[in-house]
Write an enzyme that holds these catalytic residues in place. Structure first.
Site, PDB file in Angstrom:
ATOM      1  N   SER A 136      60.117  74.527 -17.153  1.00 34.71           N
ATOM      2  CA  SER A 136      60.363  75.829 -17.789  1.00 34.71           C
ATOM      3  C   SER A 136      59.391  76.025 -18.952  1.00 34.71           C
ATOM      4  O   SER A 136      58.809  77.108 -19.116  1.00 34.71           O
ATOM      5  CB  SER A 136      61.798  75.912 -18.313  1.00 34.71           C
ATOM      6  OG  SER A 136      62.747  75.879 -17.271  1.00 34.71           O
TER       7      SER A 136
ATOM      8  N   TYR B  55      68.364  85.438 -20.284  1.00 33.88           N
ATOM      9  CA  TYR B  55      69.822  85.559 -20.322  1.00 33.88           C
ATOM     10  C   TYR B  55      70.317  86.901 -20.832  1.00 33.88           C
ATOM     11  O   TYR B  55      71.502  87.206 -20.723  1.00 33.88           O
ATOM     12  CB  TYR B  55      70.444  84.351 -21.054  1.00 33.88           C
ATOM     13  CG  TYR B  55      70.431  83.190 -20.081  1.00 33.88           C
ATOM     14  CD1 TYR B  55      71.509  82.935 -19.254  1.00 33.88           C
ATOM     15  CD2 TYR B  55      69.271  82.448 -19.895  1.00 33.88           C
ATOM     16  CE1 TYR B  55      71.464  81.937 -18.297  1.00 33.88           C
ATOM     17  CE2 TYR B  55      69.210  81.445 -18.934  1.00 33.88           C
ATOM     18  CZ  TYR B  55      70.308  81.202 -18.143  1.00 33.88           C
ATOM     19  OH  TYR B  55      70.251  80.229 -17.177  1.00 33.88           O
TER      20      TYR B  55
ATOM     21  N   ALA C 294      62.289  79.817 -14.548  1.00 34.16           N
ATOM     22  CA  ALA C 294      62.356  79.149 -15.851  1.00 34.16           C
ATOM     23  C   ALA C 294      63.733  79.390 -16.441  1.00 34.16           C
ATOM     24  O   ALA C 294      64.230  80.516 -16.406  1.00 34.16           O
ATOM     25  CB  ALA C 294      61.287  79.716 -16.778  1.00 34.16           C
ATOM     26  N   LYS C 295      64.338  78.333 -16.968  1.00 36.19           N
ATOM     27  CA  LYS C 295      65.627  78.526 -17.640  1.00 36.19           C
ATOM     28  C   LYS C 295      65.298  78.891 -19.089  1.00 36.19           C
ATOM     29  O   LYS C 295      65.364  78.069 -20.002  1.00 36.19           O
ATOM     30  CB  LYS C 295      66.477  77.256 -17.541  1.00 36.19           C
ATOM     31  CG  LYS C 295      67.956  77.506 -17.733  1.00 36.19           C
ATOM     32  CD  LYS C 295      68.778  76.305 -17.324  1.00 36.19           C
ATOM     33  CE  LYS C 295      70.221  76.433 -17.725  1.00 36.19           C
ATOM     34  NZ  LYS C 295      70.949  77.540 -17.101  1.00 36.19           N
ATOM     35  N   ALA C 296      64.877  80.149 -19.254  1.00 37.26           N
ATOM     36  CA  ALA C 296      64.376  80.639 -20.540  1.00 37.26           C
ATOM     37  C   ALA C 296      65.436  81.511 -21.199  1.00 37.26           C
ATOM     38  O   ALA C 296      66.085  82.327 -20.535  1.00 37.26           O
ATOM     39  CB  ALA C 296      63.097  81.442 -20.324  1.00 37.26           C
TER      40      ALA C 296
END
Ligand code: PY5
Length: 297
Positions: free
Chosen positions: A54, A151, A145-147
């Site tokens: 990420s 969210y 990507a866990k950005a």
């Protein structure tokens, strides 16, 4: 916090951190499961690898390695002496710099946060709706990507769903195919075959999703990754969410349509039991996914 153990009350950041203004952070959600006075962290290395990927996608000057982060996670749990189920949240974020939009200019900070967590959803069978918000496309924002910034998309969808009286939102991708929940991947069961949206449907490539694909295949089920249309949801035999926080959570209703007979289905129940045993170290064939916090070193 940046390599130091810091008491919870003192673990603070300044208002000028870039991450606060622009969402320039990447993070992970990991669980540690308690069994026989040990805590087993589930797929720790796989989560940390995704964290580093990420950071790579958004061009952070990330100095941290999987090994360093792994040590930090173990050390943080041990320092707290936890013996119950925990949630682990490592975060790599852009520090003090308000005006730069160049990821490569930004100072990079990291923290590992650990706290006790049991169930994420208060109930077992969820009622969900298809959101009016679409899952963000890879051409604009990277769902892979866990950005942190991603969210906002999840929060818009989940808030809307809850305002309308549902338990969670299900988002479609920009082509109109089913993507995922606000913070969960989706599986559909029809005639004993499992289907889940492909990585090209703007999903986060979930580690629980990968776990379920492996476990269901080992149990003899056919599992396919393919585009799923909205109306397939309505005629599914079973539907469930997967995620570190959500674990395996059955969905019993979508847009006012009962799924199957409206109760938790047999395939979902079987996989849930297997998952619960696996994460607690009760399935010898999947022991390789576990990192014991106290026993190993
Ligand atoms: N999709 C999204 C958008 C997610 O945020 C998550 C995890 C998943 C899928 C499932 O991924 P994995 O199986 O690797 O966990 N969500 C986080 C979690 O800890 C945050 C939820 C608030 O489950």
């Amino acid at each position: 916090m940046d390599g130091e153990l810091v008491p919870w009350e003192q673990a603070k950041v300044h208002v000028t951190v870039n991450a606060l203004h622009y969402g320039t952070a990447v993070f992970e959600g990991i669980r540690g499961y308690s069994h026989n006075d040990e805590i087993y962290v589930f797929r720790l290395r796989d989560h940390l690898k995704r964290l580093i990927e990420s950071a790579k996608i958004i061009m952070f000057n990330n100095p941290y390695t999987v090994e360093q982060l792994q040590d930090a996670v173990i050390k943080t749990i041990r320092a707290n002496g936890y013996r119950s189920n925990v949630y682990i949240r490592p975060i790599i974020y852009a520090g003090e710099n308000i005006m730069s939009l160049n990821a490569r200019d930004l100072p990079i900070r990291a923290s590992v946060i650990v706290f006790p967590l049991e169930k994420f959803f208060a109930k077992t069978g969820l009622r969900v709706c298809v959101s009016s918000w679409r899952r963000l496309p890879d051409t604009s924002m990277p769902p892979r990507a866990k950005a942190a910034a991603n969210y906002l998309n999840s929060i818009l969808a989940s808030t809307e769903a809850k305002m309308m009286g549902y338990d969670e939102a299900l988002l479609l991708d920009h082509q109109g195919y089913v993507s995922e929940g606000a913070g969960e991947n989706l599986f559909l069961v029809k005639n004993e075959v499992l289907a889940t949206p492909p990585t090209s449907s703007s999903i986060l490539e979930g580690i629980t999703r990968d776990t379920v694909i492996k476990m269901a295949s080992d149990e003899g089920f056919r599992v396919v990754e393919r585009p799923i249309s909205r109306t397939e949801l309505y005629t599914a035999d079973e539907l469930f969410f997967t995620g570190t926080a959500a674990e395996i959570t059955p969905i019993v209703e979508v847009d006012g349509r009962k799924i199957g007979d409206g109760a938790v289905g047999p395939v979902t129940s079987r996989l849930r039991k297997l998952y619960d045993n696996t994460v607690r170290g009760l399935e010898p064939r999947y022991k390789g996914w576990l990192t014991p916090v106290y026993g190993s070193r």
